[in-house]
Design an enzyme around this catalytic site. Sequence first.
Site, PDB file in Angstrom:
ATOM      1  N   SER A 174      10.636   6.414  15.742  1.00  0.00           N
ATOM      2  CA  SER A 174       9.306   6.112  16.384  1.00  0.00           C
ATOM      3  C   SER A 174       9.702   5.956  18.062  1.00  0.00           C
ATOM      4  CB  SER A 174       8.713   4.889  15.839  1.00  0.00           C
ATOM      5  OG  SER A 174       8.353   5.252  14.642  1.00  0.00           O
ATOM      6  N   LEU A 175       9.186   6.836  18.828  1.00  0.00           N
ATOM      7  CA  LEU A 175       9.764   6.836  20.302  1.00  0.00           C
ATOM      8  C   LEU A 175       8.963   6.030  21.192  1.00  0.00           C
ATOM      9  CD1 LEU A 175      11.795   9.770  21.682  1.00  0.00           C
ATOM     10  CD2 LEU A 175      10.313   8.168  23.169  1.00  0.00           C
ATOM     11  N   HIS A 176       7.690   6.674  21.133  1.00  0.00           N
ATOM     12  CA  HIS A 176       6.234   6.075  21.645  1.00  0.00           C
ATOM     13  C   HIS A 176       6.480   5.898  23.202  1.00  0.00           C
ATOM     14  CE1 HIS A 176       5.419   5.861  17.822  1.00  0.00           C
ATOM     15  NE2 HIS A 176       5.644   4.500  17.361  1.00  0.00           N
TER      16      HIS A 176
ATOM     17  N   CYS B 286       0.443  -1.951  15.625  1.00  0.00           N
ATOM     18  CA  CYS B 286       0.707  -1.871  14.286  1.00  0.00           C
ATOM     19  C   CYS B 286      -0.010  -2.593  13.628  1.00  0.00           C
ATOM     20  CB  CYS B 286       1.967  -1.404  14.279  1.00  0.00           C
ATOM     21  SG  CYS B 286       2.157  -1.096  12.005  1.00  0.00           S
TER      22      CYS B 286
ATOM     23  N   CYS C 197      -1.673   6.185   9.624  1.00  0.00           N
ATOM     24  CA  CYS C 197      -0.483   5.471  10.418  1.00  0.00           C
ATOM     25  C   CYS C 197      -0.750   4.120  11.006  1.00  0.00           C
ATOM     26  CB  CYS C 197       0.148   6.175  11.405  1.00  0.00           C
ATOM     27  SG  CYS C 197       0.779   7.854  10.681  1.00  0.00           S
TER      28      CYS C 197
ATOM     29  N   GLY D  18       6.499  -1.526   6.696  1.00  0.00           N
ATOM     30  CA  GLY D  18       7.809  -1.942   6.543  1.00  0.00           C
ATOM     31  C   GLY D  18       8.824  -1.114   7.373  1.00  0.00           C
ATOM     32  N   GLU D  19      10.013  -1.686   7.538  1.00  0.00           N
ATOM     33  CA  GLU D  19      11.131  -0.868   8.208  1.00  0.00           C
ATOM     34  C   GLU D  19      12.126  -0.503   7.271  1.00  0.00           C
ATOM     35  OE1 GLU D  19      11.701   0.309  11.278  1.00  0.00           O
ATOM     36  OE2 GLU D  19      13.630   0.983  10.374  1.00  0.00           O
TER      37      GLU D  19
ATOM     38  N   GLU E 253       0.596  -1.056   0.201  1.00  0.00           N
ATOM     39  CA  GLU E 253       0.156  -0.123  -0.090  1.00  0.00           C
ATOM     40  C   GLU E 253       0.822   1.475  -0.026  1.00  0.00           C
ATOM     41  OE1 GLU E 253      -3.691  -1.301   2.583  1.00  0.00           O
ATOM     42  OE2 GLU E 253      -1.902  -1.695   3.232  1.00  0.00           O
TER      43      GLU E 253
ATOM     44  N   SER F 225      11.499   6.895   8.431  1.00  0.00           N
ATOM     45  CA  SER F 225      11.105   6.633   9.643  1.00  0.00           C
ATOM     46  C   SER F 225      11.510   5.352  10.220  1.00  0.00           C
ATOM     47  CB  SER F 225       9.479   6.633   9.702  1.00  0.00           C
ATOM     48  OG  SER F 225       9.098   6.465  10.997  1.00  0.00           O
TER      49      SER F 225
ATOM     50  N   CYS G  49       5.456  -4.449  16.135  1.00  0.00           N
ATOM     51  CA  CYS G  49       5.010  -3.395  17.318  1.00  0.00           C
ATOM     52  C   CYS G  49       3.498  -3.814  17.660  1.00  0.00           C
ATOM     53  CB  CYS G  49       5.164  -2.052  16.689  1.00  0.00           C
ATOM     54  SG  CYS G  49       6.902  -1.498  16.196  1.00  0.00           S
TER      55      CYS G  49
ATOM     56  N   CYS H 284       6.268  -6.493   7.812  1.00  0.00           N
ATOM     57  CA  CYS H 284       7.049  -5.830   8.512  1.00  0.00           C
ATOM     58  C   CYS H 284       7.729  -6.907   9.523  1.00  0.00           C
ATOM     59  CB  CYS H 284       6.700  -4.611   9.287  1.00  0.00           C
ATOM     60  SG  CYS H 284       7.769  -3.555  10.092  1.00  0.00           S
TER      61      CYS H 284
ATOM     62  N   CYS I 286       3.193   8.698   1.374  1.00  0.00           N
ATOM     63  CA  CYS I 286       3.641   7.641   2.265  1.00  0.00           C
ATOM     64  C   CYS I 286       4.107   6.425   1.536  1.00  0.00           C
ATOM     65  CB  CYS I 286       2.746   7.310   3.226  1.00  0.00           C
ATOM     66  SG  CYS I 286       2.864   6.566   4.747  1.00  0.00           S
TER      67      CYS I 286
HETATM   68  N1  SAH Z   1       8.818   0.984  10.642  1.00  0.00           N
HETATM   69  C1  SAH Z   1       8.884   2.349  10.685  1.00  0.00           C
HETATM   70  C2  SAH Z   1       8.129   3.104   9.520  1.00  0.00           C
HETATM   71  C3  SAH Z   1       6.560   2.623   9.669  1.00  0.00           C
HETATM   72  S1  SAH Z   1       5.317   3.256  10.750  1.00  0.00           S
HETATM   73  C4  SAH Z   1       8.856   2.820  12.147  1.00  0.00           C
HETATM   74  O1  SAH Z   1       8.619   2.019  13.059  1.00  0.00           O
HETATM   75  O2  SAH Z   1       8.807   3.951  12.226  1.00  0.00           O
HETATM   76  C5  SAH Z   1       5.053   4.837  10.605  1.00  0.00           C
HETATM   77  C6  SAH Z   1       4.632   5.429  11.871  1.00  0.00           C
HETATM   78  O3  SAH Z   1       3.411   5.130  12.200  1.00  0.00           O
HETATM   79  C7  SAH Z   1       5.543   5.140  12.968  1.00  0.00           C
HETATM   80  O4  SAH Z   1       5.585   6.170  13.955  1.00  0.00           O
HETATM   81  C8  SAH Z   1       4.592   4.196  13.858  1.00  0.00           C
HETATM   82  O5  SAH Z   1       4.901   3.862  14.978  1.00  0.00           O
HETATM   83  C9  SAH Z   1       3.144   4.611  13.552  1.00  0.00           C
HETATM   84  N2  SAH Z   1       2.037   3.802  13.753  1.00  0.00           N
HETATM   85  C10 SAH Z   1       2.032   2.464  13.547  1.00  0.00           C
HETATM   86  N3  SAH Z   1       0.590   2.008  14.118  1.00  0.00           N
HETATM   87  C11 SAH Z   1       0.152   3.087  14.426  1.00  0.00           C
HETATM   88  C12 SAH Z   1      -1.469   3.020  14.906  1.00  0.00           C
HETATM   89  N4  SAH Z   1      -2.120   2.172  14.931  1.00  0.00           N
HETATM   90  N5  SAH Z   1      -1.855   4.429  14.986  1.00  0.00           N
HETATM   91  C13 SAH Z   1      -1.070   5.272  14.935  1.00  0.00           C
HETATM   92  N6  SAH Z   1       0.415   5.332  14.281  1.00  0.00           N
HETATM   93  C14 SAH Z   1       0.967   4.019  14.208  1.00  0.00           C
END
Ligand code: SAH
Length: 358
Positions: free
Chosen positions: A231-233, A130, A350, A176-177, A103, A208, A127, A123, A116
């Site tokens: 992506s810190l979170h 995700c 996202c 993907g990463e 996608e 990212s 996470c 991936c 995007c």
């Molecule tokens: N693998 C990479 C890029 C893909 S995700 C990464 O981890 O950065 C792109 C962004 O979307 C990341 O910041 C990810 O944490 C965020 N993301 C993933 N799932 C999400 C969700 N359900 N709601 C909001 N953001 C999300």
Amino acid sequence: MTKQVLSGPEKPLQASFYDLSYADLQTVLAQNQLNPSAAPLLFRWHYKNKQNTPCTVDIARSTQAFLAEHFDFSLPEIDSVYLSDKDQTVKFLFRLKDNLKVETVLIPFNNKYSICLSSQVGCAMNCAFCFTGEQGLKRNLSTSEIVGQFLQAWRWLAANRPGEERVLNIVFMGQGEPLHNFDAVKKACEIFLSQYGTSVGAQKITISTAGYIPGLQRWSEEIPGVNLALSLHSPFSAKRDQLIPINKKYPLTEVLAYIEQIPLRKKQFITYEYILLNDFNDSAEDARTLGELLAGKRAYINLIPFNPYPGSQFQQPPMAKVEQFKAVLDGFEIPTLIRGVKGDDVLAACGQLNSKRQ
Ligand code: SAH
């Protein structure tokens, strides 16, 4: 020794033209004693004009014949297009040569679009929040499959929203990463950056990552100027371990220390993405600790309210909590943006990308 008789297509398997960087194309032409002046013409034809048929203008017959024999000019096929009813977001589902699907999302942004891009089918990061992670890793995308997403989305805009084919920012935030598929992503960036092609500025491209240190190393050495988003979170390691399994191998403190010593360009910032999960990482204490961690750094924070998907275990916090979280960060004078929830009605926001569920 027995002689093997190979059967199969009469033509050798063709490479995709869109796997070639400008330098690769120059090498191919030189090695085959073809006129080097074809390189800028071909890049302009395919990347500036976005043509997907072989170039016949101003190219020597011998070069045309060579390219037709050795290269394929087709782009990933658009399988379906999803249009948001709420905004101008467009989600594409592409079908690749091996029938896997991936996608891409066009997100409206000040009369233009951000695109995007996906870098892998699925991936490996897994996470907890995700949707893409749920499908596991199928395979890496090739450069041509990455660049092809951009070219096809642009061509779709030109055909369906004429005059709107302005793609300003390129973000590797799809499936993907990207740092797990560095070679292909790097070459795609080189093609985007090429002055003969799309000529996108490095400051308009963002990769990212969940924090894969070997990939960060290559990013800082090999494509300096291309922006990074981490992506810190969660500023707390136990909590981050729960959300992003790779944190156990490459903990946040090490990732931040690595990023800290990378020389940034003038006006270059690192973006820190922070997904807000209701009652999990959205308290005042979370915000304060995040602020302390990033204060004084060349940092932007993107707050992303969690986007739910079928079966997700987290909820989106109420907007008032999101605003409170931002207010704490404002106190640390860190520029913070609450990312709008665009395209969520077509699962294009996202973390909602999951090409297996289509
Ligand atoms: N693998 C990479 C890029 C893909 S995700 C990464 O981890 O950065 C792109 C962004 O979307 C990341 O910041 C990810 O944490 C965020 N993301 C993933 N799932 C999400 C969700 N359900 N709601 C909001 N953001 C999300």
